[in-house]
Scaffold this active site. Structure first.
Site, PDB file in Angstrom:
ATOM      1  N   ASN A   1       0.879  -1.167   0.000  1.00 19.65           N
ATOM      2  CA  ASN A   1       0.000   0.000   0.000  1.00 19.65           C
ATOM      3  C   ASN A   1       0.914   1.214   0.000  1.00 19.65           C
ATOM      4  O   ASN A   1       1.525   1.523   1.015  1.00 19.65           O
ATOM      5  CB  ASN A   1      -0.890  -0.030   1.253  1.00 19.65           C
ATOM      6  N   LYS A  22       0.174   4.256  -0.195  1.00 21.90           N
ATOM      7  CA  LYS A  22      -0.432   5.431   0.463  1.00 21.90           C
ATOM      8  C   LYS A  22      -0.184   6.678  -0.403  1.00 21.90           C
ATOM      9  O   LYS A  22      -0.150   6.566  -1.613  1.00 21.90           O
ATOM     10  CB  LYS A  22       0.092   5.565   1.896  1.00 21.90           C
ATOM     11  N   HIS A  40      -9.459   1.087   4.834  1.00 23.16           N
ATOM     12  CA  HIS A  40      -8.198   1.311   5.551  1.00 23.16           C
ATOM     13  C   HIS A  40      -8.464   2.224   6.749  1.00 23.16           C
ATOM     14  O   HIS A  40      -9.270   3.155   6.660  1.00 23.16           O
ATOM     15  CB  HIS A  40      -7.143   1.923   4.621  1.00 23.16           C
ATOM     16  N   GLU A 100      -6.864   4.609   7.885  1.00 23.65           N
ATOM     17  CA  GLU A 100      -6.633   6.033   7.606  1.00 23.65           C
ATOM     18  C   GLU A 100      -7.860   6.650   6.930  1.00 23.65           C
ATOM     19  O   GLU A 100      -8.211   7.810   7.178  1.00 23.65           O
ATOM     20  CB  GLU A 100      -5.360   6.194   6.754  1.00 23.65           C
ATOM     21  N   GLU A 140      -5.363  -5.025  10.368  1.00 25.61           N
ATOM     22  CA  GLU A 140      -4.314  -4.036  10.636  1.00 25.61           C
ATOM     23  C   GLU A 140      -4.608  -3.342  11.969  1.00 25.61           C
ATOM     24  O   GLU A 140      -5.437  -2.431  12.024  1.00 25.61           O
ATOM     25  CB  GLU A 140      -4.278  -2.986   9.525  1.00 25.61           C
ATOM     26  N   GLY A 173       2.710   2.071  10.955  1.00 28.49           N
ATOM     27  CA  GLY A 173       3.696   3.141  10.862  1.00 28.49           C
ATOM     28  C   GLY A 173       4.370   3.454  12.190  1.00 28.49           C
ATOM     29  O   GLY A 173       5.036   4.485  12.320  1.00 28.49           O
ATOM     30  N   SER A 223       3.556  -2.286  10.403  1.00 31.05           N
ATOM     31  CA  SER A 223       5.010  -2.377  10.636  1.00 31.05           C
ATOM     32  C   SER A 223       5.587  -3.749  10.287  1.00 31.05           C
ATOM     33  O   SER A 223       6.504  -4.233  10.946  1.00 31.05           O
ATOM     34  CB  SER A 223       5.356  -1.991  12.079  1.00 31.05           C
TER      35      SER A 223
HETATM   36  P1  13P Z   1       3.129   0.230   7.713  1.00 32.05           P
HETATM   37  O1  13P Z   1       3.625  -1.059   7.086  1.00 32.05           O
HETATM   38  O2  13P Z   1       3.864   1.434   7.224  1.00 32.05           O
HETATM   39  O3  13P Z   1       3.017   0.122   9.191  1.00 32.05           O
HETATM   40  O4  13P Z   1       1.625   0.431   7.173  1.00 32.05           O
HETATM   41  C1  13P Z   1       0.748  -0.623   7.214  1.00 32.05           C
HETATM   42  C2  13P Z   1      -0.474  -0.245   6.450  1.00 32.05           C
HETATM   43  O5  13P Z   1      -1.214   0.633   6.850  1.00 32.05           O
HETATM   44  C3  13P Z   1      -0.720  -0.946   5.197  1.00 32.05           C
HETATM   45  O6  13P Z   1      -1.997  -0.671   4.710  1.00 32.05           O
END
Ligand code: 13P
Length: 253
Positions: free
Chosen positions: A9, A11, A96, A98, A168, A174, A214
């Site tokens: 992803n 982002k 997601h 976010e 997740e 992150g 992560s």
């Molecule tokens: P990270 O791998 O940067 O923690 O992000 C995970 C994520 O949100 C994938 O959709």
């Protein structure tokens, strides 16, 4: 049997040119290699039409990170599932954390998006997961149950069978903190039991449930070796070929 999948992803990262370089680099890195998992890269919308023809579709699937909850029309700034499909992309991340947190996407809105994605032949990668306070209050099972029920329980068995789930935990995204292998296995197994109760054991056994938060080359193997963890949804470590390839390689032996 369900598939093992490593999905990136991206982002809101990478200019078009940088994205093209990353996709090309990954394509080269995987050429001539035996892969023991499906590989997907989910990119910003503007990259899709350029990236899909660049990668070997037999090795790398391409997806979007979101889609509109409307079919077409006067929705300025939105991108529909059919537009995404027209680029050659095959997947779309929906739900997601976010999007849920920053853009207030509700279970009902996500249900609409899932239906449109499926109607346009896209495979949704549907994300669920609890925030830290919910984990500390031991409410993670309740939270993921509500997320599944609120957006996916209206689907037919046939449609649900096309969905990939991604667990997740928001506290691991992150942050450099991952769920332990035992925590991941415990909740993935719970998620599979919820799917089994609602859609049947066979469907549950065939549903890929990815872990995200992560995940990197150094911890991927331990996470993926759990019975109910069928791969990863990768953020930061999907932005460099070597890092992402290292995670894909966790499935090699
Ligand atoms: P990270 O791998 O940067 O923690 O992000 C995970 C994520 O949100 C994938 O959709």
């Amino acid at each position: 049997m369900r598939k093992n999948i490593v999905a990136g992803n991206w982002k809101m990262n990478k200019s078009l040119q940088e994205g093209i370089e990353l996709a090309k680099g990954l394509n080269e890195a995987l050429a001539g290699e035996t892969q023991n998992c499906d590989v997907v890269i989910c990119t910003p919308y503007i990259h899709l039409a350029s990236v899909t023809p660049l990668v070997d579709a037999a090795k790398i699937g391409v997806g979007a990170e979101n889609c509109a909850n409307k079919e077409s029309g006067a929705y300025t700034g939105e991108i529909s599932a059919s537009m995404i499909a027209s680029t050659g992309a095959k997947y779309v991340i929906l739900g997601h954390s976010e999007r849920r947190a920053y853009y207030h996407e509700t279970a009902e809105l996500l249900a609409e998006k899932v239906k449109l994605a499926l109607a346009n032949g896209l495979t949704p990668i549907f994300c669920i997961g609890e925030v830290l306070e919910e984990r500390e209050a031991e409410k993670q099972n309740e939270v993921v149950y509500a997320q599944l029920a609120g957006s996916l329980f209206d689907l037919s068995v046939e449609d649900f069978s096309k969905i990939i789930l991604a667990y997740e935990p928001v506290w691991a995204i992150g942050t450099g903190k991952t769920a332990s292998a035992a925590q991941a296995q415990e909740i993935h197994s719970y998620i599979r039991s919820v799917v089994a109760d609602k859609f049947g054991k066979e469907v549950a056994e065939n549903t890929s449930i990815l872990y995200g938060g992560s995940c990197k080359a150094s911890n991927a193997k331990e996470l993926f070796s759990n019975l109910d963890v069928d791969g990863g949804l990768i953020g930061g470590a999907a932005l460099k070929v070597a890092d992402f390839k290292g995670i894909i390689d966790a499935f090699n032996k």
